[in-house]
Write a protein that holds these residues in place. Structure first.
Motif, PDB file in Angstrom:
ATOM      1  N   VAL A  11       0.845  -1.199   0.000  1.00 60.27           N
ATOM      2  CA  VAL A  11       0.000   0.000   0.000  1.00 60.27           C
ATOM      3  C   VAL A  11       0.883   1.252   0.000  1.00 60.27           C
ATOM      4  CG1 VAL A  11      -1.668   1.353   1.323  1.00 60.27           C
ATOM      5  CG2 VAL A  11      -1.968  -1.120   1.104  1.00 60.27           C
ATOM      6  N   ASP A  12       1.920   1.235   0.848  1.00 64.92           N
ATOM      7  CA  ASP A  12       2.831   2.384   0.919  1.00 64.92           C
ATOM      8  C   ASP A  12       3.513   2.633  -0.430  1.00 64.92           C
ATOM      9  OD1 ASP A  12       2.204   2.744   3.556  1.00 64.92           O
ATOM     10  OD2 ASP A  12       3.971   1.670   4.314  1.00 64.92           O
ATOM     11  N   PHE A  13       3.900   1.539  -1.097  1.00 63.94           N
ATOM     12  CA  PHE A  13       4.576   1.694  -2.385  1.00 63.94           C
ATOM     13  C   PHE A  13       3.606   2.244  -3.432  1.00 63.94           C
ATOM     14  CE2 PHE A  13       6.523  -0.229  -6.320  1.00 63.94           C
ATOM     15  CZ  PHE A  13       7.626   0.613  -6.327  1.00 63.94           C
ATOM     16  N   ALA A  14       2.356   1.752  -3.414  1.00 65.72           N
ATOM     17  CA  ALA A  14       1.349   2.249  -4.355  1.00 65.72           C
ATOM     18  C   ALA A  14       1.102   3.739  -4.140  1.00 65.72           C
ATOM     19  CB  ALA A  14       0.054   1.460  -4.189  1.00 65.72           C
ATOM     20  N   LEU A  15       1.032   4.170  -2.877  1.00 62.16           N
ATOM     21  CA  LEU A  15       0.801   5.585  -2.586  1.00 62.16           C
ATOM     22  C   LEU A  15       2.020   6.433  -2.948  1.00 62.16           C
ATOM     23  CD1 LEU A  15      -1.120   5.333   0.805  1.00 62.16           C
ATOM     24  CD2 LEU A  15      -2.028   6.091  -1.397  1.00 62.16           C
ATOM     25  N   THR A  16       3.238   5.851  -2.809  1.00 62.74           N
ATOM     26  CA  THR A  16       4.449   6.570  -3.229  1.00 62.74           C
ATOM     27  C   THR A  16       4.384   6.893  -4.708  1.00 62.74           C
ATOM     28  OG1 THR A  16       5.810   5.540  -1.508  1.00 62.74           O
ATOM     29  CG2 THR A  16       6.957   6.393  -3.447  1.00 62.74           C
ATOM     30  N   LEU A  17       3.952   5.912  -5.510  1.00 64.95           N
ATOM     31  CA  LEU A  17       3.815   6.147  -6.947  1.00 64.95           C
ATOM     32  C   LEU A  17       2.722   7.173  -7.233  1.00 64.95           C
ATOM     33  CD1 LEU A  17       4.071   2.462  -8.274  1.00 64.95           C
ATOM     34  CD2 LEU A  17       5.866   4.192  -8.234  1.00 64.95           C
ATOM     35  N   TYR A  18       1.617   7.062  -6.499  1.00 66.22           N
ATOM     36  CA  TYR A  18       0.470   7.961  -6.730  1.00 66.22           C
ATOM     37  C   TYR A  18       0.836   9.415  -6.431  1.00 66.22           C
ATOM     38  CZ  TYR A  18      -4.096  10.122  -6.031  1.00 66.22           C
ATOM     39  OH  TYR A  18      -5.178  10.953  -6.094  1.00 66.22           O
ATOM     40  N   ARG A  19       1.635   9.616  -5.400  1.00 66.00           N
ATOM     41  CA  ARG A  19       1.988  10.985  -4.989  1.00 66.00           C
ATOM     42  C   ARG A  19       3.111  11.585  -5.821  1.00 66.00           C
ATOM     43  NH1 ARG A  19       1.990   8.683   1.053  1.00 66.00           N
ATOM     44  NH2 ARG A  19      -0.213   8.985   1.588  1.00 66.00           N
TER      45      ARG A  19
END
Length: 472
Positions: free
Chosen positions: A20-28
């Motif tokens: 989840v953290d990695f997905a949000l890193t990409l999203y941001r």
């Protein structure tokens, strides 16, 4: 915004906290995602792509459009027909983007200190052997934006060196006069500038190198040969690195060139470039070995009297490097360490840049010191095995590794004397062959405005005295 809302709503399909953290890193970081997509070769017609968040290609996955908009998340095992980018590939691209951002930041810091990109380019043109690792790296990051200008600058330098060499040979035939010193120094600076810029051009990405090869198939080889044939060890190593970087693009030309070598400079250029290509690109090694195993057989060209002996010695050198590469690197490393000890001997005892023994010099300083070497290898053929000994290291080195850090440059700047330039000129009258044609800039008419921007007519400016050629 609808895509974003849908993506965030479907993030619950990703169960693991780190994922989840990695997905949000990409999203941001939309700039990061656009960079990643620009590095990928997506199938034609693929409007969306799935980025793996886990080692398993079955998911979870982040789905983005070709333009970088976030669409949705797919949980593990959910069916789809999208191209998938593996987690390893995604992580590699994230690391590459982080490295580029760090390099851009360091470049901005160096440019702020030096006065901008133009000041750094001027430093490459006039710094001689004293260009630092930081200065070169600060310019190298901008190569994709300035590569066409660099090709033109190299072409201008080749023309400048040829005309200046003729002028200096006339003037210094009976010895250099004080009035010749400025032109002798500019000549030396231009040789090193050609090495720096040839290396810099080759820092471009593969796609740009392929495009340049299609537009002018042999232009890059012409530049590397022009740099190599000046006869200075440090400049020649930059030309060889540039050739090795081109790899498969350069191989056919250098196979033909080595097979037709008729002079020592052509022999050594072909041998070292082919060897460097093979060491850097393992899939090409067999083809390189076959090319080097066939002695040159120049057709319809006068053959240098000592070429057969040099071919035999070159074959022995190639065998040593291929069979005992890392041991050969230690030979070059020690040569560079001895050189650094001599150059730093004037420093005060206790200086962090002074070493009592060659074995105390760090390997990266020793090898960069050798790449700064100003020996004339074609005036002394016993220097060629040391150049070859560098190649296993050179094949894996970054371009900036060929330069000493700024603190070492400040501690022990390279010495230039008029005698260095005179020796280069003397060597050029000996064994050098005729350079392969480089794509020189078109010469203006005598009554046309000078391209250097002085406002004078060409015949009264750069066309009058090679020592004042503004384009170089």
């Amino acid at each position: 915004m609808a895509h974003d809302d849908h993506f965030l709503a479907r993030l619950s399909r990703v169960r693991s906290g780190p994922e989840v953290d990695f997905a949000l890193t990409l999203y941001r970081d939309p700039a990061l995602v656009r960079f990643m997509l620009g590095q990928l070769r997506l199938p034609d017609g693929a409007e969306r792509v799935a980025l793996a968040l886990d080692e398993e290609p079955s998911g979870p996955l982040v789905v983005v459009t070709r333009a970088g908009d976030f669409v949705t998340c797919l949980g593990q095992g959910m069916r789809h027909d999208l191209p998938v980018v593996s987690r390893q590939r995604v992580a590699g691209l994230v690391d590459k983007a982080a490295d580029l951002r760090a390099r851009f930041e360091r470049s901005r810091q160096v440019m702020a200190e030096q006065g901008g990109i133009q000041a750094l380019l001027d430093r490459l043109l006039h710094g001689g052997a004293d260009v630092s690792r930081e200065e070169f790296a600060a310019v190298a990051i901008w190569v994709p934006a300035i590569s066409r200008h660099l090709y033109q600058a190299c072409s201008d330098l080749v023309s400048f060196l040829a005309s200046t060499q003729r002028t200096l040979e006339r003037r210094t035939r009976r010895g250099a006069l004080p009035s010749d010193q400025q032109l002798l120094r500019v000549y030396w600076q231009a040789i090193w500038a050609l090495g720096h810029l040839t290396l810099l051009i080759s820092c471009d990405d593969r796609e740009a190198l392929e495009r340049a090869a299609r537009e002018a198939p042999d232009a890059h080889a012409g530049l590397t040969y022009a740099a190599f044939s000046q006869g200075i060890s440090g400049v020649a190593l930059r030309a060889v690195w540039a050739t090795a970087k081109s790899g498969k693009l350069a191989l056919p030309f250098h196979e033909r060139q080595f097979a037709a070598a008729a002079t020592p400079v052509q022999l050594f250029y072909g041998m070292l470039c082919l060897l460097a290509i093979g060491l850097r690109h393992r899939p090409l090694r067999g083809r390189v070995k076959r090319a080097l195993a066939r002695p040159p057989a120049p057709a319809d060209l006068p053959r240098a009297a000592d070429l057969d002996a040099l071919i035999e010695a070159g074959a022995a050198t190639v065998e040593q490097v291929l069979q005992h590469g890392e041991q050969q690197v230690l030979v070059a490393q020690r040569a560079g360490a001895i050189r650094w000890c001599k150059m730093s001997a004037h420093l005060a005892p206790g200086s962090p840049h002074r070493y009592q023994q060659p074995d105390d010099v760090p390997p990266e300083i020793a090898l960069a010191s050798y790449c700064r070497h100003q020996s004339l290898f074609l005036a002394r053929f016993d220097e060629v095995p040391y150049l070859a000994a560098c190649l296993p290291w050179l094949a894996r080195a970054r371009a900036e590794d060929l330069y000493l850090p700024a603190e070492q440059i400040r501690a022990a700047p390279a010495a230039w004397t008029p005698e260095i330039s005179v020796r280069i000129l003397a060597a050029s009258r000996g064994y050098f062959g005729t350079p392969m044609p480089a794509q020189a800039a078109a010469r203006p008419g005598r009554n046309q405005p000078c391209p250097c921007g002085s406002g004078k007519k060409y015949k009264h400016c750069c066309g009058a005295d090679p020592g004042h050629q503004g384009s170089a």
